[in-house]
Write an enzyme that holds these catalytic residues in place. Structure first.
Site, PDB file in Angstrom:
ATOM      1  N   SER B 149       1.070  -1.120  -0.074  1.00  0.00           N
ATOM      2  CA  SER B 149      -0.150  -0.045   0.041  1.00  0.00           C
ATOM      3  C   SER B 149       0.802   1.312   0.041  1.00  0.00           C
ATOM      4  CB  SER B 149      -1.013  -0.008   1.228  1.00  0.00           C
ATOM      5  OG  SER B 149      -1.373   1.287   1.524  1.00  0.00           O
ATOM      6  N   TYR B 173      -1.118   0.165   9.969  1.00  0.00           N
ATOM      7  CA  TYR B 173      -1.413  -0.450   9.032  1.00  0.00           C
ATOM      8  C   TYR B 173      -0.156  -0.344   8.013  1.00  0.00           C
ATOM      9  CZ  TYR B 173      -3.620  -1.660   4.296  1.00  0.00           C
ATOM     10  OH  TYR B 173      -4.047  -2.013   3.221  1.00  0.00           O
ATOM     11  N   LYS B 177       2.280  -3.251   6.658  1.00  0.00           N
ATOM     12  CA  LYS B 177       2.558  -3.625   5.208  1.00  0.00           C
ATOM     13  C   LYS B 177       3.984  -3.543   4.858  1.00  0.00           C
ATOM     14  CE  LYS B 177      -1.660  -4.427   3.268  1.00  0.00           C
ATOM     15  NZ  LYS B 177      -1.762  -5.733   2.769  1.00  0.00           N
TER      16      LYS B 177
END
Lengths: 347, 347
Positions: B149, B173, B177
């Site tokens: 991402s 997050y 990732k």
């Protein structure tokens, strides 16, 4: 909309969410990986200084997989502990006393992490996670110093690496260190710790004997001749790399422990060092110890060592760390002098 | 010296260390996170294509925490499974059939990972580790596609981000990732998988309803007017970001599944996309659907959403991915057209 707003706020860094001990005449320091060369020098330096960040050091906990030697001359409370950091219970016991400052230096070294994939991840990644989780669950917010490594960098590299250059490790050890950096940043951003990761330059001159690290010769080509012994150079003299003395590494850790982190942002720092070629290292050796010392070095090319070290960083432009007051040696002569000052009596 | 040499060799990438299935008319595909929007479109596209990398798709396993819908028109063997990827046993069961290609799309989304720290790490980091470890222990070497991402990037960012720019995530997050990318690279380097991490652009136009993501409005300001409904714009029209359609994201994944990885090096790719400001997005909407559609957008500034999106990447120079044949839409009109082609019947 209310929900969206709530989510948004949480993305921003928040200060320590647990009470920190009030400023005062009490300082408890935990060193994880205290039996290693840097851990031992750090413990002794802290004890010799007597204080950290203007607070008297009253308690010190030394932990490693083998028993660390306690520093001499400490009049406070010293704990010497051994255990396996991959055991979450051990990590919990280590931080139960809520140390004000945690130095996390423990790691399976690069060669071993590459040979034993599971052990490397278990200790270098799992152990770091265990320590951070133990702190989060115990509910306090220590200054947390994590020693990272130039091994986070992989080719292709520019001759001088800027602060915003990508970490693309080409070893399991470098991967595990890069993951540790990410965790330290996120736990700090969430207010669970007040952490900084330091990408230490390659440390020379390591006292003692050659070890299994591919970088071992950087120390031995200087240390052995300084002690009147022969040494082997496996790479071309043009090979350039980034160095600091063990004393400087300890200084970096202590400086980081006292830093104001309010405006730090990203919690990983490339550190200043001395960029030197092997030829420059040997010239410095000659200046300090004479031609007869330099003549003890024999060139015995090893294409594999050459390939590995050829892929390593040659120099950095560590603007952030310099602005934060980190300073390296002014050249290789100073690095050699630092070794002689500290270890001269071993000759 | 022998020992040193042995260590050195192991640092270099080695090809898959487990037997891969012989080329032939058999292809088993596993999609982890198959209930999501991209997972569903990917499964259907693979079934519609009938083959991947010139091999007939004979078996497909769809896994998610909620039951994925099986693609229509598949004449092979389809497994639809649900479970918790944070359970290592589940991960082992998933890969027991030794799928040739694994698409790992599963993740707790950014807002939830930020609100529920433990869940984010358990699924996004722990789940990815479980999947990789299950593959390593089962002893086969699948092509492994991991969706990363733009959330791996943090400020300060240049206007156009080069391939070697540092990942400094400012969310849990994004941290998870970035850790996944590092693991995929290291497991590939060690020959346990043949992996690629794809940093997908922000996907627009997402069908369905607005969700809790801070990026949700990028889709809704287009989707709602295209369906005759009003929409709210929380940020200034000069806000610029990096986009691709859901169809393009599926195309990237399939392209990556067929790529020759022999010379790939670092296993993470910044992908091509369309760099567009909100003003440009609205002009494209007007071109496709008329002024009356654009007039359905009301500006209601939200300083928090503005601050968050203002810190996001504006554009990339994805030289490596372009050299590998990844290609994005040629502009925002094509992204809108792609939505109408795929979802036009929902109006």
């Amino acid at each position: 909309m209310g929900q969206r707003t709530r989510i948004s706020v949480a993305f921003w860094p928040i200060p320590c969410r647990f009470t920190q001990k009030p400023m005062g005449d009490q300082m408890h320091i935990l060193i994880v990986g205290a039996a290693g060369m840097i851990g031992q020098k750090l413990a002794q330096t802290l004890v010799d200084n007597g204080e950290l960040n203007q607070q008297k050091i009253t308690e010190i906990t030394l932990f490693d997989v083998v028993e660390p030697t306690a520093p001499s001359g400490f009049d406070g409370l010293a704990h010497v502990l051994t255990g396996d950091l991959a055991n979450p219970q051990i990590a919990h016991e280590l931080v139960a006393g809520k140390p004000d400052v945690v130095f996390h230096l423990a790691a399976v070294v690069s060669g071993e992490a590459e040979q034993d994939f599971e052990k490397g991840y278990r200790i270098n990644m799992g152990g770091t996670q265990n320590l951070l989780e133990a702190i989060r669950h115990t509910g306090f917010c220590p200054r947390f110093l994590f020693t990272s490594s130039l091994a986070v960098f992989g080719t292709p590299l520019p001759d001088v690496i800027p602060d915003n250059f990508n970490a693309t490790p080409q070893s399991s050890y470098g991967t595990q260190k890069a993951i540790g950096e990410l965790l330290v940043n996120d736990y700090s951003r969430k207010g669970f710790i007040d952490g900084i990761s330091l990408r230490l330059p390659t440390i020379v001159i390591r006292p003692g004997k050659p070890n299994k690290a591919a970088s071992s010769f950087f120390s031995s080509i200087l240390r052995e001749p300084l002690n009147g012994k022969p040494a082997t150079l496996p790479v071309p003299k043009r090979t350039r790399h980034w160095f600091a003395s063990p004393q400087m590494a300890v200084g970096f850790l202590i400086h980081a422990a006292s830093l104001n982190t309010a405006e730090l942002g990203w919690r990983t720092l490339n550190l200043p060092g001395v960029s030197a070629s092997i030829a420059e290292m040997i010239r410095a050796l000659q200046r300090v110890a004479g031609r007869e010392a330099a003549d003890l070095i024999t060139e015995t090319p090893d294409p594999l060592i050459e390939a590995i070290t050829g892929s390593w960083p040659k120099a950095f432009h560590p603007a952030r760390a310099k602005a934060l007051g980190f300073e390296a040696e002014n050249g290789f002569t100073q690095i050699i002098q630092s070794y002689l000052d500290a270890e001269g009596n071993t000759k």
